[in-house]
Motif scaffolding. Sequence first.
Motif, PDB file in Angstrom:
ATOM      1  N   GLN A 154      -7.450  -7.813 -13.076  1.00  0.00           N
ATOM      2  CA  GLN A 154      -6.315  -7.348 -13.871  1.00  0.00           C
ATOM      3  C   GLN A 154      -5.723  -8.437 -14.771  1.00  0.00           C
ATOM      4  O   GLN A 154      -4.770  -8.181 -15.501  1.00  0.00           O
ATOM      5  CB  GLN A 154      -5.219  -6.811 -12.954  1.00  0.00           C
ATOM      6  CG  GLN A 154      -5.590  -5.526 -12.241  1.00  0.00           C
ATOM      7  CD  GLN A 154      -4.463  -4.972 -11.398  1.00  0.00           C
ATOM      8  OE1 GLN A 154      -3.473  -5.657 -11.143  1.00  0.00           O
ATOM      9  NE2 GLN A 154      -4.589  -3.732 -10.965  1.00  0.00           N
ATOM     10  N   ALA A 155      -6.290  -9.636 -14.720  1.00  0.00           N
ATOM     11  CA  ALA A 155      -5.729 -10.755 -15.483  1.00  0.00           C
ATOM     12  C   ALA A 155      -5.828 -10.531 -16.988  1.00  0.00           C
ATOM     13  O   ALA A 155      -4.981 -10.987 -17.757  1.00  0.00           O
ATOM     14  CB  ALA A 155      -6.424 -12.054 -15.100  1.00  0.00           C
ATOM     15  N   SER A 156      -6.854  -9.809 -17.425  1.00  0.00           N
ATOM     16  CA  SER A 156      -7.034  -9.575 -18.857  1.00  0.00           C
ATOM     17  C   SER A 156      -6.012  -8.574 -19.375  1.00  0.00           C
ATOM     18  O   SER A 156      -5.733  -7.558 -18.729  1.00  0.00           O
ATOM     19  CB  SER A 156      -8.439  -9.043 -19.135  1.00  0.00           C
ATOM     20  OG  SER A 156      -8.584  -8.678 -20.500  1.00  0.00           O
ATOM     21  N   PRO A 215      -3.064   0.584  -3.840  1.00  0.00           N
ATOM     22  CA  PRO A 215      -2.331  -0.600  -4.308  1.00  0.00           C
ATOM     23  C   PRO A 215      -0.924  -0.230  -4.773  1.00  0.00           C
ATOM     24  O   PRO A 215      -0.708   0.845  -5.329  1.00  0.00           O
ATOM     25  CB  PRO A 215      -3.190  -1.098  -5.479  1.00  0.00           C
ATOM     26  CG  PRO A 215      -4.560  -0.568  -5.194  1.00  0.00           C
ATOM     27  CD  PRO A 215      -4.352   0.759  -4.526  1.00  0.00           C
ATOM     28  N   VAL A 216       0.020  -1.114  -4.548  1.00  0.00           N
ATOM     29  CA  VAL A 216       1.410  -0.901  -4.939  1.00  0.00           C
ATOM     30  C   VAL A 216       1.771  -1.916  -6.010  1.00  0.00           C
ATOM     31  O   VAL A 216       1.482  -3.105  -5.872  1.00  0.00           O
ATOM     32  CB  VAL A 216       2.361  -1.041  -3.734  1.00  0.00           C
ATOM     33  CG1 VAL A 216       3.813  -0.856  -4.165  1.00  0.00           C
ATOM     34  CG2 VAL A 216       1.992  -0.029  -2.659  1.00  0.00           C
ATOM     35  N   LEU A 251       0.206  -7.313  -8.674  1.00  0.00           N
ATOM     36  CA  LEU A 251      -0.604  -6.152  -8.996  1.00  0.00           C
ATOM     37  C   LEU A 251       0.131  -5.232  -9.949  1.00  0.00           C
ATOM     38  O   LEU A 251       1.334  -5.041  -9.842  1.00  0.00           O
ATOM     39  CB  LEU A 251      -0.953  -5.369  -7.723  1.00  0.00           C
ATOM     40  CG  LEU A 251      -1.705  -6.119  -6.630  1.00  0.00           C
ATOM     41  CD1 LEU A 251      -1.972  -5.190  -5.457  1.00  0.00           C
ATOM     42  CD2 LEU A 251      -3.014  -6.697  -7.156  1.00  0.00           C
ATOM     43  N   ARG A 252      -0.612  -4.655 -10.888  1.00  0.00           N
ATOM     44  CA  ARG A 252      -0.014  -3.649 -11.758  1.00  0.00           C
ATOM     45  C   ARG A 252      -0.766  -2.345 -11.557  1.00  0.00           C
ATOM     46  O   ARG A 252      -1.982  -2.326 -11.369  1.00  0.00           O
ATOM     47  CB  ARG A 252      -0.046  -4.081 -13.225  1.00  0.00           C
ATOM     48  CG  ARG A 252      -1.408  -4.247 -13.831  1.00  0.00           C
ATOM     49  CD  ARG A 252      -1.294  -4.882 -15.208  1.00  0.00           C
ATOM     50  NE  ARG A 252      -2.620  -5.127 -15.759  1.00  0.00           N
ATOM     51  CZ  ARG A 252      -3.309  -4.262 -16.473  1.00  0.00           C
ATOM     52  NH1 ARG A 252      -2.793  -3.074 -16.736  1.00  0.00           N
ATOM     53  NH2 ARG A 252      -4.507  -4.554 -16.937  1.00  0.00           N
ATOM     54  N   VAL A 253      -0.024  -1.263 -11.579  1.00  0.00           N
ATOM     55  CA  VAL A 253      -0.598   0.056 -11.328  1.00  0.00           C
ATOM     56  C   VAL A 253      -0.215   0.978 -12.475  1.00  0.00           C
ATOM     57  O   VAL A 253       0.967   1.118 -12.796  1.00  0.00           O
ATOM     58  CB  VAL A 253      -0.100   0.647  -9.993  1.00  0.00           C
ATOM     59  CG1 VAL A 253      -0.645   2.045  -9.795  1.00  0.00           C
ATOM     60  CG2 VAL A 253      -0.510  -0.261  -8.835  1.00  0.00           C
TER      61      VAL A 253
END
Length: 250
Positions: free
Chosen positions: A76-78, A144-145, A150-152
Motif C-alpha cells: 500500500q506504500a505506492s 483489515p481495519v 493500513l488504508r481501506v
Amino acid sequence: MTILVDKLPARPAATTEARLSAPLAAVVVSPHSAVIRSRIPALVGLAGLAGFGALFALVRVGRTAAFDAALTIRIQASRNPVLNALMRAASWPGFPPQSRVIQPLIIGSLVAARLRVEAVGQTLAWGTALVSTIVKGFMGRARPVAGKDLRVVAAPLGGSSFPSGHVLTYVGVYGFLAFLAATLVRPDAIRRMLVGFFVGLVALVGPSRIQQGHHWPTDVTASYLLGTSYLLAVVAVYRRLKGRRVAPNS
C-alpha cells in the motif's frame, strides 16, 4: 527320412510401449514420458490443496499476522494514481451487482453459441463463489481495519476475510475463460488477446485486494492455491465431457 524345417525368426519380447519411428521420436516423447507428463495437472492440483491447507492452519492459529501486516503496508506504500485506478478496475467485476450479472451473461452467451459443454464447464467454474462462501464460514477471519498504517477503500463487504472471494471466483471464472479461449478460438491475434486479458485479470485481482485494504496477503495467496486446484478439476471434467461428445462423431 530327414525332414528339414526352416527355423522361424525369434519374435520380439512383448512390450506395453510401442516404439516410435525415428522421425517421430525426434519430436515426440515416448508413451511412458507422455503418461508421466499427463499427471502434472493432477500433481499441481494436489500441491495447491496442500498449500491451501497449510495456510488455512497457520491463519487459524494466528501465525501470519505479523507477515500479513508488514506485506500489506509495503504493497500500500505506492500512491500512484494510475496504479490505484488499475487496481480499482481489476476488482470492479467482482463486486455486486455486476458480479451477479456478468457470469450468467457469459454462460448464456455460450449456450446461445451452441457451446453447451463449455457452458456446463463455465457453470462449474463459477462454483468457486460457493466454495469461497463455505470456507469463509469455517474461518471467520477479521478484515483489515483502517488506521495509521493500513488504508481501506470503502466497499460493500462482509463476512470473513479468508479466503478472498474475488480471487477465488476470478481464478475459476476467468481462468476457465482463458482456457476456452486458448483451445477454441482460431485466429491467433484474437486468441492471444483474449487469453492475455483473462490471465491479466486473474493476476491483477490478487494485488488489488491487498492494495485496496480488503484482504490480507495470505487471504489472496490461499485463494490462488485453492482456485487453481478447483480450476484444474473443472478442466478435467470438461475434457471428459467434451471427449464423450466428440467420440461418436469421429
